[in-house]
Design a protein around this motif. Structure first.
Motif, short mmCIF file in Angstrom:
data_model
loop_
_atom_site.label_atom_id
_atom_site.label_comp_id
_atom_site.label_asym_id
_atom_site.label_seq_id
_atom_site.Cartn_x
_atom_site.Cartn_y
_atom_site.Cartn_z
N VAL A 157 0.83 -1.20 0.00
CA VAL A 157 0.00 0.00 0.00
C VAL A 157 0.87 1.26 0.00
CG1 VAL A 157 -1.66 1.35 1.35
CG2 VAL A 157 -1.96 -1.13 1.10
N LEU A 158 1.88 1.27 0.86
CA LEU A 158 2.77 2.44 0.97
C LEU A 158 3.45 2.73 -0.36
CD1 LEU A 158 4.22 4.58 2.75
CD2 LEU A 158 5.96 2.82 3.21
N LEU A 159 3.99 1.71 -0.99
CA LEU A 159 4.70 1.90 -2.26
C LEU A 159 3.75 2.34 -3.37
CD1 LEU A 159 7.03 -1.21 -2.03
CD2 LEU A 159 7.78 1.18 -2.05
N THR A 160 2.54 1.81 -3.37
CA THR A 160 1.56 2.20 -4.40
C THR A 160 1.16 3.66 -4.26
OG1 THR A 160 0.70 -0.06 -4.51
CG2 THR A 160 -0.71 1.70 -5.36
N VAL A 161 0.86 4.06 -3.04
CA VAL A 161 0.48 5.46 -2.81
C VAL A 161 1.64 6.38 -3.18
CG1 VAL A 161 -0.15 7.15 -1.06
CG2 VAL A 161 -1.22 4.89 -1.05
N ALA A 252 -7.78 -8.60 -0.42
CA ALA A 252 -8.92 -7.88 -0.99
C ALA A 252 -8.68 -6.38 -1.03
CB ALA A 252 -10.18 -8.19 -0.18
N VAL A 253 -7.82 -5.89 -0.14
CA VAL A 253 -7.48 -4.46 -0.13
C VAL A 253 -6.31 -4.17 -1.05
CG1 VAL A 253 -6.62 -2.55 1.29
CG2 VAL A 253 -8.39 -4.10 2.20
N VAL A 254 -5.26 -4.98 -0.92
CA VAL A 254 -3.99 -4.69 -1.59
C VAL A 254 -4.08 -4.91 -3.10
CG1 VAL A 254 -1.61 -5.48 -1.86
CG2 VAL A 254 -2.55 -5.06 0.43
N ALA A 255 -4.60 -6.06 -3.52
CA ALA A 255 -4.59 -6.39 -4.95
C ALA A 255 -5.32 -5.34 -5.81
CB ALA A 255 -5.16 -7.78 -5.17
N PRO A 256 -6.55 -4.95 -5.47
CA PRO A 256 -7.21 -3.91 -6.29
C PRO A 256 -6.48 -2.57 -6.23
CG PRO A 256 -8.81 -5.07 -4.92
CD PRO A 256 -7.47 -5.46 -4.43
N LEU A 257 -5.91 -2.24 -5.06
CA LEU A 257 -5.22 -0.96 -4.93
C LEU A 257 -3.98 -0.91 -5.82
CD1 LEU A 257 -5.00 1.80 -3.47
CD2 LEU A 257 -3.55 0.64 -1.78
N VAL A 258 -3.18 -1.96 -5.80
CA VAL A 258 -1.97 -2.00 -6.63
C VAL A 258 -2.34 -2.02 -8.10
CG1 VAL A 258 0.10 -3.32 -7.21
CG2 VAL A 258 -0.60 -3.09 -4.81
N ALA A 259 -3.37 -2.78 -8.46
CA ALA A 259 -3.83 -2.80 -9.86
C ALA A 259 -4.27 -1.41 -10.30
CB ALA A 259 -4.97 -3.80 -10.01
N ALA A 260 -5.01 -0.71 -9.43
CA ALA A 260 -5.45 0.65 -9.76
C ALA A 260 -4.26 1.59 -9.89
CB ALA A 260 -6.42 1.15 -8.69
N GLY A 261 -3.26 1.42 -9.03
CA GLY A 261 -2.06 2.25 -9.11
C GLY A 261 -1.31 2.04 -10.42
N LEU A 262 -1.16 0.77 -10.81
CA LEU A 262 -0.50 0.47 -12.08
C LEU A 262 -1.25 1.12 -13.24
CD1 LEU A 262 0.49 -3.30 -11.77
CD2 LEU A 262 2.04 -1.41 -12.28
N LEU A 263 -2.56 0.92 -13.26
CA LEU A 263 -3.34 1.45 -14.36
C LEU A 263 -3.30 2.98 -14.38
CD1 LEU A 263 -5.07 0.48 -16.68
CD2 LEU A 263 -7.07 0.59 -15.19
N ALA A 264 -3.38 3.59 -13.21
CA ALA A 264 -3.35 5.05 -13.14
C ALA A 264 -2.03 5.60 -13.69
CB ALA A 264 -3.56 5.51 -11.69
#
Length: 389
Positions: A157-161, A252-264
């Motif tokens: 989460v930290l790295l994605t943000v 359930a929290v991390v996978a969608p967040l990292v995917a959204a970060g990659l796509l963004a």
């Protein structure tokens, strides 16, 4: 310590990953008609390496916990990666395919396995992924040294943000000598067996890994360098849930967040290049779906029998990954027809079988012997970890 059984589904995923990378590189010279279609809808190379990173994130903590201490882990990693890495590096130099301007600096940078993050020209382009692998090893080592080994979801989460807020990075490569000194000192500290010294070494290695990821990614990964590491920690989060160490809610929290970060960040990069078209947006989405979907399918079908041919390619995938580009450079003058693609793949698989048999396996046996010789009571938490790294 006897080797643990391999998990065929992970070998199958490795095979899919390396075949995607092989296709991405080969189709520059043959199968160009196919590439003209597929490249519009899929980044095969990035999909392959991201799948590799996800698998690495899944197995590396399991490998560390199986080894039981940092010394065994690092000896195992050295025996697993360094022999073939060294052979390929020496080969490209001997063949005249790599002539560094500063041989001494290049040699030192390559010895760390992070030359890409130090701004040094690579002996072969595919070495860039190993730099991120090494950075991940350093971060995992740091977390274990300071007894925060369950912080993988937090790290993802930290790295994605951080990646979304700071992209694109404006890298200024760290000088090689300074990085080498810090790396050697940090590793010596965490492997010393002294608790306080190991904690200090862990902090140093963690700081070095994060600094390299931020300041060394270069223009090619200014948008997703930190996200690559986040993908690996996502794999670790899935492993923790699979092994019963945590529930599934972190996934359930991390996978969608990292995917959204990659796509963004991928879409932001397209916008910066004035290429934010519907087709390229679709390509980014499909690339994400391919590697994430492949991992999901592999895991969901892991109790089924993996096709032997696919598992075999997975077993030798490290050799395929490191040797295929060298073979491509050597065969490039005769790759004039699509039919030569079959000959190229046959040569790559043959060479990879040889290097796996006579370079990789002896290195792994050496690592097991050395681990037994240098086995000190430097234990870490050891939940059930049936995965072989």
């Amino acid at each position: 310590m006897p080797p643990t059984p391999r998990m065929a589904w992970l070998d199958g995923l490795r095979a899919v990953a390396v075949l995607l990378v092989l296709y991405a590189h080969l189709s520059r010279y043959v199968l160009t008609d196919a590439r003209a279609v597929t490249a519009e809808w899929l980044h095969a190379g990035p999909a392959g390496v991201m799948l590799f990173f996800l698998v690495s994130g899944y197995i590396i903590p399991a490998s560390l916990e199986r080894h039981g201490n940092l010394r065994r882990f690092w000896i195992g990693r050295a025996g697993r990666l360094l022999p073939l890495y060294a052979v390929v590096t020496v080969a490209v130099v001997a063949l005249g395919l790599y002539r560094p301007a500063d041989p001494a600096t290049a040699a030192v940078a390559h010895a760390t396995m992070v030359p890409f993050l130090l701004g040094e020209p690579l002996a072969i382009p595919v070495f860039w992924t190993l730099a991120y692998e090494m950075g991940f090893y350093l971060l995992v080592t740091a977390l274990f040294a300071v007894r925060l080994q369950r912080a993988d979801a937090f790290m993802a989460v930290l790295l994605t943000v951080a990646a979304v807020l700071t992209a694109p990075l404006a890298p200024q490569a760290i000088r090689t000598p300074y990085a080498v000194v810090v790396l050697v000192a940090g590793l010596a500290a965490v492997l010393s067996g002294r608790r306080r010294v190991a904690i200090a070494g862990g902090v140093v290695l963690g700081g070095l890994a994060l600094t390299l990821a931020v300041t060394g990614s270069g223009p090619s990964h200014a948008w997703d360098g930190l996200l690559i590491v986040a993908v690996m920690f996502t794999g670790t989060t899935i492993y923790r849930a699979d092994s019963g160490q945590t529930g599934w809610w972190p996934v359930a929290v991390v996978a969608p967040l990292v995917a959204a970060g990659l796509l963004a960040n991928w879409l932001a990069e397209l916008a910066s290049l004035d290429a934010l078209t519907p087709r390229y947006v679709a390509r980014s989405v499909l690339t994400l779906l391919v590697f994430a979907g492949a991992f999901a399918i592999g895991r969901l079908t892991r109790r089924r029998r993996t096709p032997p041919w696919l598992a075999t390619i997975g077993v030798i995938s490290y050799s395929v990954y490191l040797t295929h580009y060298v073979v491509l450079l050597l065969m490039r003058p005769i790759l004039g027809h699509d039919a030569m693609a079959v000959a190229y793949v046959a040569v790559v698989l043959a060479v990879s079988w040889v290097t796996h048999r006579y370079v990789e396996l002896p290195g792994q046996r050496w690592a097991r012997r050395m681990s037994d010789v240098w086995d000190q009571p430097q234990r870490v938490s050891r939940p059930h970890a049936p995965v072989r790294g």
